[in-house]
Design a protein around this motif. Structure first.
Motif, PDB file in Angstrom:
ATOM      1  N   GLU A 220       0.841  -1.209   0.000  1.00 19.53           N
ATOM      2  CA  GLU A 220       0.000   0.000   0.000  1.00 19.53           C
ATOM      3  C   GLU A 220       0.875   1.258   0.000  1.00 19.53           C
ATOM      4  N   ILE A 221       1.941   1.242   0.789  1.00 15.55           N
ATOM      5  CA  ILE A 221       2.815   2.424   0.828  1.00 15.55           C
ATOM      6  C   ILE A 221       3.474   2.627  -0.539  1.00 15.55           C
ATOM      7  N   GLU A 222       3.925   1.530  -1.149  1.00 13.59           N
ATOM      8  CA  GLU A 222       4.558   1.659  -2.480  1.00 13.59           C
ATOM      9  C   GLU A 222       3.609   2.309  -3.476  1.00 13.59           C
ATOM     10  N   ARG A 223       2.355   1.870  -3.404  1.00 13.50           N
ATOM     11  CA  ARG A 223       1.358   2.454  -4.319  1.00 13.50           C
ATOM     12  C   ARG A 223       1.153   3.937  -4.027  1.00 13.50           C
ATOM     13  N   LEU A 224       1.124   4.293  -2.745  1.00 15.58           N
ATOM     14  CA  LEU A 224       0.953   5.701  -2.374  1.00 15.58           C
ATOM     15  C   LEU A 224       2.120   6.535  -2.901  1.00 15.58           C
ATOM     16  N   VAL A 225       3.328   5.989  -2.772  1.00 16.60           N
ATOM     17  CA  VAL A 225       4.512   6.717  -3.230  1.00 16.60           C
ATOM     18  C   VAL A 225       4.451   6.918  -4.748  1.00 16.60           C
ATOM     19  N   GLU A 226       4.035   5.868  -5.456  1.00 18.25           N
ATOM     20  CA  GLU A 226       3.870   6.009  -6.915  1.00 18.25           C
ATOM     21  C   GLU A 226       2.889   7.117  -7.250  1.00 18.25           C
ATOM     22  N   ASP A 227       1.964   7.326  -6.330  1.00 15.72           N
ATOM     23  CA  ASP A 227       0.907   8.314  -6.546  1.00 15.72           C
ATOM     24  C   ASP A 227       1.297   9.708  -6.016  1.00 15.72           C
ATOM     25  N   GLY A 228       2.562   9.879  -5.630  1.00  9.20           N
ATOM     26  CA  GLY A 228       3.031  11.212  -5.245  1.00  9.20           C
ATOM     27  C   GLY A 228       3.184  11.470  -3.756  1.00  9.20           C
ATOM     28  N   VAL A 229       2.927  10.446  -2.936  1.00 11.95           N
ATOM     29  CA  VAL A 229       3.044  10.650  -1.485  1.00 11.95           C
ATOM     30  C   VAL A 229       4.520  10.610  -1.058  1.00 11.95           C
ATOM     31  N   VAL A 230       4.940  11.599  -0.265  1.00 13.94           N
ATOM     32  CA  VAL A 230       6.324  11.596   0.239  1.00 13.94           C
ATOM     33  C   VAL A 230       6.391  11.338   1.744  1.00 13.94           C
ATOM     34  N   GLU A 231       5.277  11.531   2.427  1.00 12.68           N
ATOM     35  CA  GLU A 231       5.267  11.289   3.887  1.00 12.68           C
ATOM     36  C   GLU A 231       4.106  10.381   4.258  1.00 12.68           C
ATOM     37  N   ILE A 232       4.391   9.386   5.069  1.00 19.90           N
ATOM     38  CA  ILE A 232       3.293   8.542   5.535  1.00 19.90           C
ATOM     39  C   ILE A 232       3.272   8.521   7.057  1.00 19.90           C
ATOM     40  N   MET A 233       2.077   8.327   7.593  1.00 20.04           N
ATOM     41  CA  MET A 233       1.949   8.149   9.031  1.00 20.04           C
ATOM     42  C   MET A 233       1.317   6.789   9.298  1.00 20.04           C
ATOM     43  N   LEU A 234       2.075   5.926   9.975  1.00 19.62           N
ATOM     44  CA  LEU A 234       1.580   4.592  10.295  1.00 19.62           C
ATOM     45  C   LEU A 234       0.660   4.719  11.505  1.00 19.62           C
ATOM     46  N   LEU A 235      -0.553   4.193  11.358  1.00 22.95           N
ATOM     47  CA  LEU A 235      -1.570   4.445  12.381  1.00 22.95           C
ATOM     48  C   LEU A 235      -1.972   3.191  13.152  1.00 22.95           C
ATOM     49  N   GLY A 236      -2.075   3.342  14.456  1.00 18.50           N
ATOM     50  CA  GLY A 236      -2.587   2.284  15.324  1.00 18.50           C
ATOM     51  C   GLY A 236      -2.732   2.857  16.724  1.00 18.50           C
ATOM     52  N   GLN A 237      -3.604   2.264  17.540  1.00 24.88           N
ATOM     53  CA  GLN A 237      -3.762   2.773  18.905  1.00 24.88           C
ATOM     54  C   GLN A 237      -2.520   2.513  19.738  1.00 24.88           C
ATOM     55  N   ASN A 238      -1.773   1.492  19.355  1.00 24.83           N
ATOM     56  CA  ASN A 238      -0.574   1.141  20.114  1.00 24.83           C
ATOM     57  C   ASN A 238       0.409   0.486  19.154  1.00 24.83           C
ATOM     58  N   VAL A 239       1.047   1.281  18.319  1.00 24.93           N
ATOM     59  CA  VAL A 239       1.884   0.715  17.244  1.00 24.93           C
ATOM     60  C   VAL A 239       3.014  -0.149  17.793  1.00 24.93           C
ATOM     61  N   ASN A 240       3.405   0.082  19.038  1.00 17.32           N
ATOM     62  CA  ASN A 240       4.527  -0.696  19.586  1.00 17.32           C
ATOM     63  C   ASN A 240       4.194  -2.169  19.788  1.00 17.32           C
ATOM     64  N   SER A 241       2.922  -2.507  19.763  1.00 18.83           N
ATOM     65  CA  SER A 241       2.625  -3.937  19.874  1.00 18.83           C
ATOM     66  C   SER A 241       2.234  -4.508  18.513  1.00 18.83           C
ATOM     67  N   TYR A 242       2.525  -3.750  17.440  1.00 18.26           N
ATOM     68  CA  TYR A 242       2.224  -4.231  16.089  1.00 18.26           C
ATOM     69  C   TYR A 242       2.858  -5.607  15.848  1.00 18.26           C
ATOM     70  N   GLY A 243       2.134  -6.458  15.158  1.00 18.76           N
ATOM     71  CA  GLY A 243       2.702  -7.705  14.637  1.00 18.76           C
ATOM     72  C   GLY A 243       2.740  -8.873  15.595  1.00 18.76           C
ATOM     73  N   LYS A 244       2.424  -8.623  16.865  1.00 25.06           N
ATOM     74  CA  LYS A 244       2.550  -9.704  17.859  1.00 25.06           C
ATOM     75  C   LYS A 244       1.608 -10.865  17.593  1.00 25.06           C
ATOM     76  N   ASN A 245       0.435 -10.569  17.034  1.00 27.87           N
ATOM     77  CA  ASN A 245      -0.531 -11.658  16.845  1.00 27.87           C
ATOM     78  C   ASN A 245      -0.606 -12.173  15.412  1.00 27.87           C
ATOM     79  N   LEU A 246       0.399 -11.846  14.605  1.00 29.45           N
ATOM     80  CA  LEU A 246       0.409 -12.372  13.237  1.00 29.45           C
ATOM     81  C   LEU A 246       0.920 -13.811  13.231  1.00 29.45           C
ATOM     82  N   GLU A 247       0.611 -14.538  12.155  1.00 28.22           N
ATOM     83  CA  GLU A 247       1.072 -15.926  12.085  1.00 28.22           C
ATOM     84  C   GLU A 247       2.602 -15.972  12.121  1.00 28.22           C
ATOM     85  N   HIS A 248       3.227 -15.036  11.387  1.00 28.01           N
ATOM     86  CA  HIS A 248       4.679 -14.895  11.484  1.00 28.01           C
ATOM     87  C   HIS A 248       4.941 -13.574  12.187  1.00 28.01           C
ATOM     88  N   PRO A 249       5.070 -13.622  13.509  1.00 30.26           N
ATOM     89  CA  PRO A 249       5.166 -12.358  14.258  1.00 30.26           C
ATOM     90  C   PRO A 249       6.346 -11.509  13.774  1.00 30.26           C
TER      91      PRO A 249
END
Ligand code: SAH
Ligand code: SF4
Ligand code: F3S
Length: 475
Positions: A220-249
């Protein structure tokens, strides 16, 4: 729980595209009747996550044939994307609904729609059903991806449609989006929250924590960049616990390393970091990064250990201060901002002094201060000892003064420096100026024209005006 883009999600995306075609037929009939293109108005309350949701909702409205307007008076469809984190957000919605009703009486084609966090509260739905019968469609946070389908149901029915889900495990992100800014974008990396801070309603209205697959995020970010985006903000209520519950954490820091590699992307921001989950790995990645902005929003909420415990924040004042120290040592030029609540049940003025002590020690670049708002259904709402208003006010005013003084002192330190700014918009007061944002999130206004929009420029910070600067571009 395992989450990947499943065939279910893809099927859902296709289904919603079919509904968009169906909805478009209704909108074109309306266009014929009106003799002009119907206008839709999406009003966002609340946080960045709601703002991102509104971009998706507007994207669908455009896709089916509406043109967007910012004026509710001109609109044929008004959608309020609501917030319920504090009661004043709710009151604003009720107040404005009364006004919308008066508009609807003048425009019989007008449709009034409600969605967002407030709608996940049964008491709110009950109240709207009873006292705001002119609302056409209500949906919640979990079925927002069904917007096109819900619109079709609305067009096909006369009575109020209410569709609220208690939860979902679907992540449907490949639908149209109408970005507010061409050069920057928010991007959801996770949904919901598992922290249950005792004052907070977010876990109840946004559901359990779910992380998106890192590959999906990067694509998604790659597509945004292709579309002219230079800054992104990664959003979550608690980004520091991102990925803990994924199949491949995977850790949030590891995700950031991958995002950093995306060519053409210039700046990375993220929101929000819970102090208890902020890792050394993240500090390292931030320190070594060329793209991650020199800004960390690190909500402290309170300074008294007793109150922090009652809030279920799971850190002490000392732990928080030690963390800040570690971050500042590794990244000396980082700006740290925070959120603070005053008036949590049982909080005394002595407790507020502890908070003020944290503000003095950390020297925040900015702090959002909130008066505690009782949210029905949260553990804190059932706590005795709700604090008298006068005591809250006294503590709040005292804290606010220290917060502002500290922020001013921090801002003044940058006087005369040359820093990189992303040119974000035309200055609201003076059209000969453009407004830029520094890596540390501070704003600077300087002579330039609209052709510079979305560009990164080097700006000399000439005059400090408290919390922002005026300056000029240097090359
Ligand atoms: N997930 C983020 C915060 C989301 S809500 C985090 O944990 O930092 C944004 C802010 O609203 C919170 O940081 C808190 O300061 C404030 N807030 C949340 N519930 C509140 C309540 N019941 N009363 C007053 N402020 C509240
Ligand atoms: Fe609310 Fe706490 Fe979750 Fe933030 S971390 S959304 S304050 S429960
Ligand atoms: Fe409000 Fe919902 Fe955000 S309650 S703060 S809009 S997650």
């Amino acid at each position: 729980m395992t989450r990947y883009t499943s065939t279910d999600d893809v099927q859902e995306e296709n289904l919603q595209r079919e509904y968009m075609e169906k909805a478009a037929v209704y909108v074109s009939a309306l266009k014929e009747e009106l003799g002009r293109t119907p206008r839709g108005c999406v009003v966002t309350f609340g946080c960045q996550m709601n703002a991102r949701d509104s971009e998706k909702l507007s994207g669908i409205l455009i896709k089916i044939g509406y043109e967007l307007t910012e004026s509710e008076e001109e609109a044929d469809l008004v959608l309020y994307n609501t917030c319920t984190v504090r009661d004043n957000a709710n009151q604003r919605v009720y107040g404005r609904l009364g006004y919308l009703n008066s508009l609807k009486k003048k425009n019989p084609h007008m449709r009034i729609l409600l969605c967002g966090c407030m709608m996940q509260e049964p008491a709110v739905i009950e109240k709207i059903r009873k006292s705001y019968r002119f609302v056409d469609l209500i949906f919640g946070t979990h079925n927002i991806f069904k917007f096109a389908q819900l619109l079709v149901t609305m067009y096909e029915n006369q009575e109020m449609i209410v569709d609220i889900w208690q939860e979902t495990d679907q992540i449907v992100e490949q639908l149209p989006v109408n970005r507010k800014y061409s050069y920057k974008s928010g991007i959801n990396i996770m949904f919901g929250c598992n922290n249950f801070c005792s004052y907070c309603i977010v876990p109840y209205v946004r559901g359990r924590e779910r992380s998106r697959d890192p590959k999906e995020i990067l694509r998604e970010i790659e597509r945004l960049v292709e579309d002219g985006v230079v800054e992104i903000m990664l959003l979550g209520q608690n980004v520091n616990s991102y990925g803990k519950n994924l199949e491949h954490p995977i850790t949030f820091a590891a995700l950031l390393r991958e995002v950093e590699k995306i060519e053409g992307l210039k700046r990375i921001r993220f929101m929000t970091s819970h102090p208890k989950d902020l890792s050394d790995e993240l500090i390292e990645v931030m320190r070594d990064s060329k793209k991650i902005c020199r800004h960390l929003h690190l909500p402290v909420q309170a300074g008294s250990d007793r109150i922090l415990k009652a809030m279920n924040r799971r850190y002490t004042k000392e732990q928080y201060l030690a963390l800040v120290e570690k971050i500042r040592t590794a990244i000396p030029d980082i700006a740290i901002t925070t959120d603070i609540i005053v008036g949590f049940p049982g909080e005394t003025l002595a407790d507020v002094e502890e908070t003020i002590d944290v503000v003095r020690k950390v020297q925040y670049d900015n702090a959002f201060t909130f008066i505690y708002s009782k949210r029905t259904g949260t553990p804190a709402a059932a706590m005795e000892e709700q604090v008298p208003e006068a005591v809250v006010r006294e503590g709040f005013d005292k804290l606010l003064k220290v917060v502002q003084d500290t922020a001013r002192e921090r801002a003044a330190l940058l006087q005369g420096k040359v820093m990189e700014a992303l040119v974000e918009e035309v200055n609201e007061q003076d059209a000969s100026l453009m407004t830029g944002r520094l890596s540390n999130n501070m704003l600077v206004h300087f002579p330039a024209d609209v052709s510079m929009l979305g560009r990164l420029v080097r700006v000399s910070l000439d005059t400090c005006h408290g919390f922002y600067y005026t300056g000029h571009i240097v090359d």
